[in-house]
Design a protein around this motif. Sequence first.
Motif, PDB file in Angstrom:
ATOM      1  N   LEU A  84       0.867  -1.174   0.000  1.00 32.75           N
ATOM      2  CA  LEU A  84       0.000   0.000   0.000  1.00 32.75           C
ATOM      3  C   LEU A  84       0.903   1.223   0.000  1.00 32.75           C
ATOM      4  CD1 LEU A  84      -2.688  -1.004   2.642  1.00 32.75           C
ATOM      5  CD2 LEU A  84      -2.962  -0.906   0.177  1.00 32.75           C
ATOM      6  N   ASP A  85       0.833   2.000  -1.057  1.00 35.64           N
ATOM      7  CA  ASP A  85       1.709   3.154  -1.203  1.00 35.64           C
ATOM      8  C   ASP A  85       1.154   4.315  -0.385  1.00 35.64           C
ATOM      9  OD1 ASP A  85       3.806   4.725  -2.128  1.00 35.64           O
ATOM     10  OD2 ASP A  85       2.646   5.402  -3.864  1.00 35.64           O
ATOM     11  N   ILE A  86       1.886   4.713   0.647  1.00 32.38           N
ATOM     12  CA  ILE A  86       1.489   5.851   1.472  1.00 32.38           C
ATOM     13  C   ILE A  86       2.328   7.042   1.021  1.00 32.38           C
ATOM     14  CG2 ILE A  86       1.280   6.757   3.802  1.00 32.38           C
ATOM     15  CD1 ILE A  86      -0.477   4.344   3.337  1.00 32.38           C
ATOM     16  N   ASN A  87       1.708   7.944   0.280  1.00 35.87           N
ATOM     17  CA  ASN A  87       2.403   9.156  -0.154  1.00 35.87           C
ATOM     18  C   ASN A  87       1.593  10.366   0.304  1.00 35.87           C
ATOM     19  OD1 ASN A  87       0.285   9.439  -1.999  1.00 35.87           O
ATOM     20  ND2 ASN A  87       1.386   8.307  -3.567  1.00 35.87           N
ATOM     21  N   LYS A  88       2.026  11.536  -0.083  1.00 38.34           N
ATOM     22  CA  LYS A  88       1.365  12.751   0.402  1.00 38.34           C
ATOM     23  C   LYS A  88      -0.072  12.885  -0.109  1.00 38.34           C
ATOM     24  CE  LYS A  88       3.274  15.730  -3.158  1.00 38.34           C
ATOM     25  NZ  LYS A  88       4.041  16.914  -3.432  1.00 38.34           N
ATOM     26  N   ASN A  89      -0.415  12.223  -1.196  1.00 38.89           N
ATOM     27  CA  ASN A  89      -1.776  12.303  -1.726  1.00 38.89           C
ATOM     28  C   ASN A  89      -2.783  11.543  -0.869  1.00 38.89           C
ATOM     29  OD1 ASN A  89      -0.874  13.814  -3.903  1.00 38.89           O
ATOM     30  ND2 ASN A  89      -0.516  11.997  -5.151  1.00 38.89           N
ATOM     31  N   VAL A  90      -2.340  10.511  -0.190  1.00 33.53           N
ATOM     32  CA  VAL A  90      -3.250   9.707   0.628  1.00 33.53           C
ATOM     33  C   VAL A  90      -2.956   9.843   2.117  1.00 33.53           C
ATOM     34  CG1 VAL A  90      -3.695   8.030  -1.195  1.00 33.53           C
ATOM     35  CG2 VAL A  90      -1.830   7.635   0.406  1.00 33.53           C
ATOM     36  N   PHE A  91      -2.127  10.803   2.477  1.00 29.14           N
ATOM     37  CA  PHE A  91      -1.780  10.983   3.880  1.00 29.14           C
ATOM     38  C   PHE A  91      -3.010  11.246   4.742  1.00 29.14           C
ATOM     39  CE2 PHE A  91      -0.723  13.870   7.382  1.00 29.14           C
ATOM     40  CZ  PHE A  91       0.082  13.016   8.126  1.00 29.14           C
ATOM     41  N   LEU A  92      -3.925  12.067   4.261  1.00 27.21           N
ATOM     42  CA  LEU A  92      -5.131  12.374   5.042  1.00 27.21           C
ATOM     43  C   LEU A  92      -6.001  11.140   5.262  1.00 27.21           C
ATOM     44  CD1 LEU A  92      -6.353  15.886   3.911  1.00 27.21           C
ATOM     45  CD2 LEU A  92      -5.479  15.205   6.133  1.00 27.21           C
ATOM     46  N   ASP A  93      -5.984  10.214   4.316  1.00 23.56           N
ATOM     47  CA  ASP A  93      -6.769   8.994   4.485  1.00 23.56           C
ATOM     48  C   ASP A  93      -6.286   8.203   5.693  1.00 23.56           C
ATOM     49  OD1 ASP A  93      -8.248   9.677   2.281  1.00 23.56           O
ATOM     50  OD2 ASP A  93      -7.056   8.463   0.899  1.00 23.56           O
ATOM     51  N   PHE A  94      -4.989   8.234   5.952  1.00 23.33           N
ATOM     52  CA  PHE A  94      -4.458   7.614   7.168  1.00 23.33           C
ATOM     53  C   PHE A  94      -4.661   8.523   8.369  1.00 23.33           C
ATOM     54  CE2 PHE A  94      -0.794   7.989  10.043  1.00 23.33           C
ATOM     55  CZ  PHE A  94      -1.005   6.860  10.804  1.00 23.33           C
ATOM     56  N   PHE A  95      -4.356   9.790   8.210  1.00 22.83           N
ATOM     57  CA  PHE A  95      -4.288  10.684   9.358  1.00 22.83           C
ATOM     58  C   PHE A  95      -5.650  10.947   9.985  1.00 22.83           C
ATOM     59  CE2 PHE A  95      -3.853  14.783  11.495  1.00 22.83           C
ATOM     60  CZ  PHE A  95      -2.822  14.458  12.364  1.00 22.83           C
ATOM     61  N   ILE A  96      -6.713  10.959   9.218  1.00 26.16           N
ATOM     62  CA  ILE A  96      -8.042  11.198   9.787  1.00 26.16           C
ATOM     63  C   ILE A  96      -8.409  10.083  10.760  1.00 26.16           C
ATOM     64  CG2 ILE A  96     -10.519  11.317   9.235  1.00 26.16           C
ATOM     65  CD1 ILE A  96      -9.684  12.851   6.686  1.00 26.16           C
TER      66      ILE A  96
END
Length: 125
Positions: A92-104
Amino acid sequence: MKKNFVRFLFLFVIIIIGGYFTHTSIVNYFSLERNTDIINFSYIFNGIFTLIFTSAIMVLSKKFKDQLGFIFMAGSLVKIGVFLLISNLNNLDINKNVFLDFFIAYAICLALEVYCVSKILNTIK
Protein backbone atom coordinates in the motif's frame (compact mmCIF):
# COMPACT_ATOMS: atom_id res chain seq x y z
CA MET A 1 -12.63 -0.83 35.42
CA LYS A 2 -15.11 -2.94 33.43
CA LYS A 3 -17.62 -0.11 33.56
CA ASN A 4 -15.05 2.34 32.20
CA PHE A 5 -14.03 -0.07 29.43
CA VAL A 6 -17.63 -0.71 28.36
CA ARG A 7 -18.27 3.05 28.32
CA PHE A 8 -15.11 3.60 26.26
CA LEU A 9 -16.01 0.74 23.89
CA PHE A 10 -19.50 2.15 23.29
CA LEU A 11 -18.16 5.65 22.64
CA PHE A 12 -15.35 4.29 20.47
CA VAL A 13 -17.61 2.18 18.24
CA ILE A 14 -20.02 5.05 17.64
CA ILE A 15 -17.29 7.58 16.84
CA ILE A 16 -15.11 5.31 14.67
CA ILE A 17 -18.06 4.06 12.60
CA GLY A 18 -19.41 7.61 12.25
CA GLY A 19 -15.97 8.85 11.23
CA TYR A 20 -15.56 6.07 8.68
CA PHE A 21 -18.91 6.67 7.01
CA THR A 22 -18.42 10.44 7.03
CA HIS A 23 -14.95 10.05 5.51
CA THR A 24 -16.08 7.68 2.76
CA SER A 25 -19.18 9.79 2.06
CA ILE A 26 -17.07 12.91 1.54
CA VAL A 27 -14.69 11.02 -0.74
CA ASN A 28 -17.61 9.66 -2.78
CA TYR A 29 -19.54 12.95 -2.84
CA PHE A 30 -16.64 14.93 -4.23
CA SER A 31 -15.65 12.05 -6.55
CA LEU A 32 -12.13 12.04 -5.20
CA GLU A 33 -9.91 9.41 -6.70
CA ARG A 34 -8.81 7.56 -3.60
CA ASN A 35 -7.65 4.03 -2.94
CA THR A 36 -10.39 2.72 -0.67
CA ASP A 37 -8.07 -0.06 0.47
CA ILE A 38 -5.98 2.51 2.34
CA ILE A 39 -9.05 4.07 3.95
CA ASN A 40 -10.41 0.68 5.02
CA PHE A 41 -7.03 -0.54 6.25
CA SER A 42 -6.43 2.68 8.15
CA TYR A 43 -9.73 2.55 10.05
CA ILE A 44 -9.44 -1.17 10.78
CA PHE A 45 -5.81 -0.95 11.90
CA ASN A 46 -6.27 2.17 14.02
CA GLY A 47 -9.46 0.78 15.53
CA ILE A 48 -7.95 -2.55 16.53
CA PHE A 49 -4.73 -0.99 17.78
CA THR A 50 -6.65 1.60 19.82
CA LEU A 51 -8.81 -1.06 21.45
CA ILE A 52 -5.81 -3.20 22.37
CA PHE A 53 -3.71 -0.24 23.48
CA THR A 54 -6.46 1.35 25.57
CA SER A 55 -7.26 -1.99 27.20
CA ALA A 56 -3.59 -2.41 28.07
CA ILE A 57 -3.43 1.07 29.55
CA MET A 58 -6.51 0.38 31.65
CA VAL A 59 -4.93 -2.82 32.97
CA LEU A 60 -1.53 -1.21 33.57
CA SER A 61 -2.92 1.97 35.13
CA LYS A 62 -2.87 0.60 38.68
CA LYS A 63 0.62 -0.89 38.54
CA PHE A 64 2.41 1.75 36.44
CA LYS A 65 0.52 4.91 37.33
CA ASP A 66 3.67 7.07 37.34
CA GLN A 67 4.81 5.83 33.91
CA LEU A 68 1.42 5.94 32.20
CA GLY A 69 2.23 9.04 30.15
CA PHE A 70 5.42 7.49 28.81
CA ILE A 71 3.58 4.27 27.98
CA PHE A 72 1.01 6.33 26.09
CA MET A 73 3.64 8.23 24.09
CA ALA A 74 5.54 5.04 23.27
CA GLY A 75 2.32 3.37 22.14
CA SER A 76 1.56 6.24 19.77
CA LEU A 77 5.02 5.95 18.24
CA VAL A 78 4.69 2.17 17.91
CA LYS A 79 1.28 2.59 16.26
CA ILE A 80 2.68 4.75 13.46
CA GLY A 81 5.68 2.45 12.98
CA VAL A 82 3.60 -0.72 12.81
CA PHE A 83 1.12 0.93 10.42
CA LEU A 84 3.89 1.95 8.03
CA LEU A 85 5.51 -1.48 8.28
CA ILE A 86 2.29 -3.36 7.53
CA SER A 87 1.30 -0.99 4.73
CA ASN A 88 4.71 -1.43 3.09
CA LEU A 89 4.51 -5.21 3.41
CA ASN A 90 1.08 -5.15 1.76
CA ASN A 91 2.29 -2.84 -1.03
CA LEU A 92 0.00 0.00 0.00
CA ASP A 93 1.71 3.15 -1.20
CA ILE A 94 1.49 5.85 1.47
CA ASN A 95 2.40 9.16 -0.15
CA LYS A 96 1.36 12.75 0.40
CA ASN A 97 -1.78 12.30 -1.73
CA VAL A 98 -3.25 9.71 0.63
CA PHE A 99 -1.78 10.98 3.88
CA LEU A 100 -5.13 12.37 5.04
CA ASP A 101 -6.77 8.99 4.49
CA PHE A 102 -4.46 7.61 7.17
CA PHE A 103 -4.29 10.68 9.36
CA ILE A 104 -8.04 11.20 9.79
CA ALA A 105 -8.50 7.71 11.25
CA TYR A 106 -5.33 8.14 13.32
CA ALA A 107 -6.51 11.49 14.71
CA ILE A 108 -9.94 10.13 15.63
CA CYS A 109 -8.42 7.18 17.48
CA LEU A 110 -5.75 9.34 19.11
CA ALA A 111 -8.39 11.75 20.42
CA LEU A 112 -10.28 8.83 21.96
CA GLU A 113 -7.07 7.46 23.49
CA VAL A 114 -6.22 10.85 24.98
CA TYR A 115 -9.73 11.15 26.39
CA CYS A 116 -9.53 7.71 27.97
CA VAL A 117 -6.02 8.17 29.38
CA SER A 118 -6.93 11.57 30.81
CA LYS A 119 -9.95 10.01 32.53
CA ILE A 120 -7.70 7.29 33.98
CA LEU A 121 -5.09 9.81 35.14
CA ASN A 122 -7.76 11.95 36.80
CA THR A 123 -9.05 8.98 38.82
CA ILE A 124 -5.63 7.73 39.98
CA LYS A 125 -4.69 9.00 43.41
